[in-house]
Design a protein around this motif. Sequence first.
Motif, PDB file in Angstrom:
ATOM      1  N   GLU A 134      52.310   6.433  17.822  1.00  0.00           N
ATOM      2  CA  GLU A 134      52.511   5.596  19.013  1.00  0.00           C
ATOM      3  C   GLU A 134      53.150   6.403  20.149  1.00  0.00           C
ATOM      4  N   ILE A 135      52.571   6.271  21.332  1.00  0.00           N
ATOM      5  CA  ILE A 135      53.121   6.988  22.487  1.00  0.00           C
ATOM      6  C   ILE A 135      53.594   6.041  23.585  1.00  0.00           C
ATOM      7  N   PHE A 136      53.160   4.779  23.510  1.00  0.00           N
ATOM      8  CA  PHE A 136      53.471   3.847  24.600  1.00  0.00           C
ATOM      9  C   PHE A 136      53.514   2.438  24.036  1.00  0.00           C
ATOM     10  N   SER A 137      54.436   1.629  24.564  1.00  0.00           N
ATOM     11  CA  SER A 137      54.423   0.201  24.221  1.00  0.00           C
ATOM     12  C   SER A 137      55.047  -0.588  25.351  1.00  0.00           C
ATOM     13  N   ASP A 138      54.574  -1.814  25.515  1.00  0.00           N
ATOM     14  CA  ASP A 138      55.208  -2.742  26.453  1.00  0.00           C
ATOM     15  C   ASP A 138      55.104  -4.138  25.850  1.00  0.00           C
ATOM     16  N   ALA A 139      55.276  -5.175  26.644  1.00  0.00           N
ATOM     17  CA  ALA A 139      55.303  -6.538  26.097  1.00  0.00           C
ATOM     18  C   ALA A 139      53.948  -6.991  25.573  1.00  0.00           C
ATOM     19  N   GLU A 140      52.863  -6.351  26.042  1.00  0.00           N
ATOM     20  CA  GLU A 140      51.522  -6.823  25.670  1.00  0.00           C
ATOM     21  C   GLU A 140      50.782  -5.942  24.679  1.00  0.00           C
ATOM     22  N   ILE A 141      51.008  -4.622  24.756  1.00  0.00           N
ATOM     23  CA  ILE A 141      50.189  -3.702  23.953  1.00  0.00           C
ATOM     24  C   ILE A 141      51.015  -2.530  23.420  1.00  0.00           C
ATOM     25  N   THR A 142      50.401  -1.821  22.462  1.00  0.00           N
ATOM     26  CA  THR A 142      50.892  -0.490  22.105  1.00  0.00           C
ATOM     27  C   THR A 142      49.702   0.478  22.241  1.00  0.00           C
ATOM     28  N   VAL A 143      50.010   1.741  22.447  1.00  0.00           N
ATOM     29  CA  VAL A 143      48.970   2.778  22.495  1.00  0.00           C
ATOM     30  C   VAL A 143      49.361   3.870  21.512  1.00  0.00           C
ATOM     31  N   ASP A 144      48.418   4.217  20.620  1.00  0.00           N
ATOM     32  CA  ASP A 144      48.675   5.369  19.764  1.00  0.00           C
ATOM     33  C   ASP A 144      47.530   6.377  19.851  1.00  0.00           C
ATOM     34  N   THR A 145      47.774   7.549  19.293  1.00  0.00           N
ATOM     35  CA  THR A 145      46.855   8.679  19.493  1.00  0.00           C
ATOM     36  C   THR A 145      46.446   9.318  18.169  1.00  0.00           C
ATOM     37  N   LEU A 146      45.284   9.936  18.181  1.00  0.00           N
ATOM     38  CA  LEU A 146      44.823  10.803  17.095  1.00  0.00           C
ATOM     39  C   LEU A 146      44.196  12.036  17.740  1.00  0.00           C
ATOM     40  N   PRO A 147      44.442  13.219  17.181  1.00  0.00           N
ATOM     41  CA  PRO A 147      43.794  14.409  17.760  1.00  0.00           C
ATOM     42  C   PRO A 147      42.336  14.495  17.326  1.00  0.00           C
ATOM     43  N   ASN A 148      41.522  15.190  18.118  1.00  0.00           N
ATOM     44  CA  ASN A 148      40.142  15.478  17.714  1.00  0.00           C
ATOM     45  C   ASN A 148      39.817  16.930  18.035  1.00  0.00           C
ATOM     46  N   LEU A 149      38.633  17.355  17.614  1.00  0.00           N
ATOM     47  CA  LEU A 149      38.279  18.777  17.701  1.00  0.00           C
ATOM     48  C   LEU A 149      37.257  19.059  18.805  1.00  0.00           C
ATOM     49  N   HIS A 150      37.248  18.222  19.838  1.00  0.00           N
ATOM     50  CA  HIS A 150      36.358  18.481  20.983  1.00  0.00           C
ATOM     51  C   HIS A 150      36.703  19.812  21.645  1.00  0.00           C
ATOM     52  N   MET A 151      38.012  20.111  21.692  1.00  0.00           N
ATOM     53  CA  MET A 151      38.448  21.401  22.252  1.00  0.00           C
ATOM     54  C   MET A 151      39.131  22.220  21.160  1.00  0.00           C
ATOM     55  N   ARG A 152      39.134  23.523  21.346  1.00  0.00           N
ATOM     56  CA  ARG A 152      39.883  24.381  20.423  1.00  0.00           C
ATOM     57  C   ARG A 152      41.373  24.141  20.624  1.00  0.00           C
ATOM     58  N   LEU A 153      42.166  24.569  19.631  1.00  0.00           N
ATOM     59  CA  LEU A 153      43.612  24.450  19.777  1.00  0.00           C
ATOM     60  C   LEU A 153      44.072  25.346  20.933  1.00  0.00           C
ATOM     61  N   HIS A 154      45.152  24.914  21.578  1.00  0.00           N
ATOM     62  CA  HIS A 154      45.664  25.688  22.709  1.00  0.00           C
ATOM     63  C   HIS A 154      46.007  27.114  22.241  1.00  0.00           C
ATOM     64  N   ARG A 169      46.741  -5.080  20.832  1.00  0.00           N
ATOM     65  CA  ARG A 169      47.372  -6.192  21.546  1.00  0.00           C
ATOM     66  C   ARG A 169      48.407  -6.856  20.650  1.00  0.00           C
ATOM     67  N   ARG A 170      49.547  -7.126  21.214  1.00  0.00           N
ATOM     68  CA  ARG A 170      50.609  -7.743  20.423  1.00  0.00           C
ATOM     69  C   ARG A 170      50.278  -9.192  20.062  1.00  0.00           C
ATOM     70  N   LYS A 171      49.555  -9.889  20.955  1.00  0.00           N
ATOM     71  CA  LYS A 171      49.394 -11.332  20.753  1.00  0.00           C
ATOM     72  C   LYS A 171      48.432 -11.679  19.618  1.00  0.00           C
ATOM     73  N   ASN A 172      47.483 -10.784  19.318  1.00  0.00           N
ATOM     74  CA  ASN A 172      46.548 -11.107  18.233  1.00  0.00           C
ATOM     75  C   ASN A 172      46.213  -9.915  17.339  1.00  0.00           C
ATOM     76  N   GLY A 173      46.822  -8.782  17.591  1.00  0.00           N
ATOM     77  CA  GLY A 173      46.600  -7.612  16.737  1.00  0.00           C
ATOM     78  C   GLY A 173      45.275  -6.900  16.973  1.00  0.00           C
ATOM     79  N   GLU A 174      44.468  -7.373  17.931  1.00  0.00           N
ATOM     80  CA  GLU A 174      43.171  -6.743  18.167  1.00  0.00           C
ATOM     81  C   GLU A 174      43.324  -5.291  18.603  1.00  0.00           C
ATOM     82  N   ALA A 175      42.388  -4.460  18.109  1.00  0.00           N
ATOM     83  CA  ALA A 175      42.439  -3.031  18.439  1.00  0.00           C
ATOM     84  C   ALA A 175      41.227  -2.625  19.264  1.00  0.00           C
TER      85      ALA A 175
END
Length: 265
Positions: A134-154, A169-175
């Motif tokens: 998780e990187i972000f949350s507020d009263a309505e939602i949370t945002v989380d991340t996963l890495p992918n291999l579209h780019m090489r590692l830095h 969404r916090r109100k119904n759990g929809e993703a």
Amino acid sequence: MFIHILGSCSGTEPMPGRDYTSWILEEDCGDILWFDAGGPCSAHAYRKGLDPLKAKALFLSHPHGDHTGGLQGIMGVISKAKWLRNDPDIFRKLPCYTAVPEVIEAAHKLCCLSSQKDCWEITPEIHLIETPGEIFSDAEITVDTLPNLHMRLHPETGRHQSWSFRIRRRKNGEAIVYTGDIKSLDELAAWLETPTRLLMLETGHHRADELCKMIRERNWPIEELLFVHHGLEILRDPAGEKAKADAVWGKPVLFADDGMTLAFR
Ligand SMILES: [Zn+2]
């Protein structure tokens, strides 16, 4: 809650009627979360009536130009809105979530060079994406991340440079899952094995019908597909590609167009 598509084109080649990738999540409270910043996305958002001063955060999947070329425009349109309201204090900091902060810093520098007065500027507040979760949350939602291999590692830090996002969404759990650009959809398996209301898939590097087939084979519980970041096949024959994807999916999929809005109750 709404999803507004500002640009639906991948970086392959510019196409009439489509700009590079960017979309906005408009919350029930009216705040807006900006995902990727390709093309003239700030002008599209403004013309759709989305208030730049409602920008609560910006999320960049990766630093390629078809996802970041409109960053200066976003900062500029916020500064201009401050000036139009004649209120230097109305908006000060824009939280920016990115694995490659250099692109944000460069856009901000360009903005400062063209600014008339310091008081109208905004400051990007960098939040470095380094680890999944998780990187972000507020009263309505949370945002989380996963890495992918579209780019090489830095090459210097060894960190992932390309990431996918999931909004819950916090109100119904929809993703809602947004791939960004990916090497393989299997990179998102940890998310897609759980119920997903909407999957936003890129086709800059993948065929829509093949992605549908893969999802069916994996039995992932995904309710609806929205194809974004269109690749050459869709750009040249949208109807034909959609027909093939619909047939494999077993019901209509959605192909994003610039200016499209999806509503979520
Ligand atoms: Zn791209």
